[in-house]
Design an enzyme around this catalytic site. Structure first.
Site, PDB file in Angstrom:
ATOM      1  N   CYS A 105       0.815  -1.235   0.010  1.00 13.34           N
ATOM      2  CA  CYS A 105       0.212  -0.019  -0.028  1.00 13.34           C
ATOM      3  C   CYS A 105       0.906   1.125  -0.123  1.00 13.34           C
ATOM      4  O   CYS A 105       2.036   1.169   0.389  1.00 13.34           O
ATOM      5  CB  CYS A 105      -0.960   0.120   1.299  1.00 13.34           C
ATOM      6  SG  CYS A 105      -2.032  -1.292   1.587  1.00 13.34           S
ATOM      7  N   ASP A 106       0.332   2.496  -0.553  1.00 16.11           N
ATOM      8  CA  ASP A 106       0.700   3.666  -0.335  1.00 16.11           C
ATOM      9  C   ASP A 106      -0.044   4.717  -0.280  1.00 16.11           C
ATOM     10  O   ASP A 106      -1.298   4.591  -0.958  1.00 16.11           O
ATOM     11  CB  ASP A 106       1.678   3.941  -1.377  1.00 16.11           C
ATOM     12  CG  ASP A 106       2.806   5.279  -1.130  1.00 16.11           C
ATOM     13  OD1 ASP A 106       3.752   4.951  -0.607  1.00 16.11           O
ATOM     14  OD2 ASP A 106       2.289   6.245  -1.570  1.00 16.11           O
ATOM     15  N   SER A 107       0.098   5.463   0.651  1.00 14.59           N
ATOM     16  CA  SER A 107      -1.087   6.564   0.895  1.00 14.59           C
ATOM     17  C   SER A 107      -0.350   7.919   0.613  1.00 14.59           C
ATOM     18  O   SER A 107       0.833   8.264   1.143  1.00 14.59           O
ATOM     19  CB  SER A 107      -1.618   6.446   2.461  1.00 14.59           C
ATOM     20  OG  SER A 107      -2.215   5.304   2.529  1.00 14.59           O
TER      21      SER A 107
END
Length: 227
Positions: free
Chosen positions: A85-87
């Protein structure tokens, strides 16, 4: 089936454990700045998806090539679902990642006072299986999701105290909702898990699209791990 989390985020690990998933953690070594530099005109959604894909592909390739050994937990099924994931927080037309330093964090916290922002998260999922020749990638997919965040009024004193706590320095947009920063967030629209770091409803849907069952991951759940 075993869940592999391609992230060192304590928040993502906690969400999964609270949801009945006890993952193996394998951290990627992706140069995030290089990924973003190659996408100067991409949208926020495209950038977080590209970062998640790069991280997930990095760890999955290392497993397939034998550079990362998936540890055994009892008799570990030779099948894994790997998620990266990346935010990033989009506010005022700007895309905000981790500030890394106190001055940048303080500026961002002040700017977010009484504002609305969008938290974007990219998710990359890989289905792997081990056979006599080693691990192989059976399928993969990449998706993103967003959650609207409404911030309350933040005084100069509160902003300074929040930054001094150190919490905002290594989180997307300089805010968390599941820690000290939660006191400044008055409303959200969308999946609250996404704001913390990983959208488990999205991951469940991504798995279903590949013919995989989220509930199969509960087999390795250790209730003590979520306490």
């Amino acid at each position: 089936m075993q869940f592999v989390l391609a992230s060192q985020s304590p928040a993502r690990l906690r969400i999964l454990r609270e949801a009945g998933i006890d993952p193996i953690v394998c951290v990627s070594e992706v140069d995030e700045d290089a990924v973003l530099e190659a996408l100067p005109h991409a949208s926020a959604e495209e950038k977080v998806r590209a970062l998640a894909t790069a991280k997930g592909h990095c760890v999955a390739s290392a497993i397939v090539e034998g550079r990362i050994n998936v540890p055994e937990a009892g008799k570990l099924p030779r099948e894994c679902v790997l998620v990266a994931c990346d935010s990033m927080l989009e506010s005022g037309g700007k895309l905000l990642g981790k500030p890394h330093d106190s001055q940048t964090a303080l500026t961002r916290v002040k700017e977010l006072s009484m504002s609305q922002a969008t938290l974007w998260s990219g998710h990359y999922l890989v289905h792997l299986r081990e056979n006599t020749a080693g691990w192989e990638i059976l399928a993969n997919s990449a998706h993103s999701c967003s959650t609207k965040i409404c911030f309350g009024a933040i005084s100069e004193e509160e902003a300074a105290a929040y930054v001094a706590s150190g919490e905002p320095l290594e989180v997307a947009g300089s805010f968390t909702i599941d820690g000290l920063g939660g006191a400044f967030i008055e409303e959200i629209h969308g999946d609250h898990h996404n704001v913390i770091g990983i959208s488990i409803p999205l991951v469940r849907t991504m798995m279903a699209d590949l013919g995989l069952k989220w509930t199969d991951l509960w087999e390795h759940w250790n209730p003590q791990a979520s306490n």
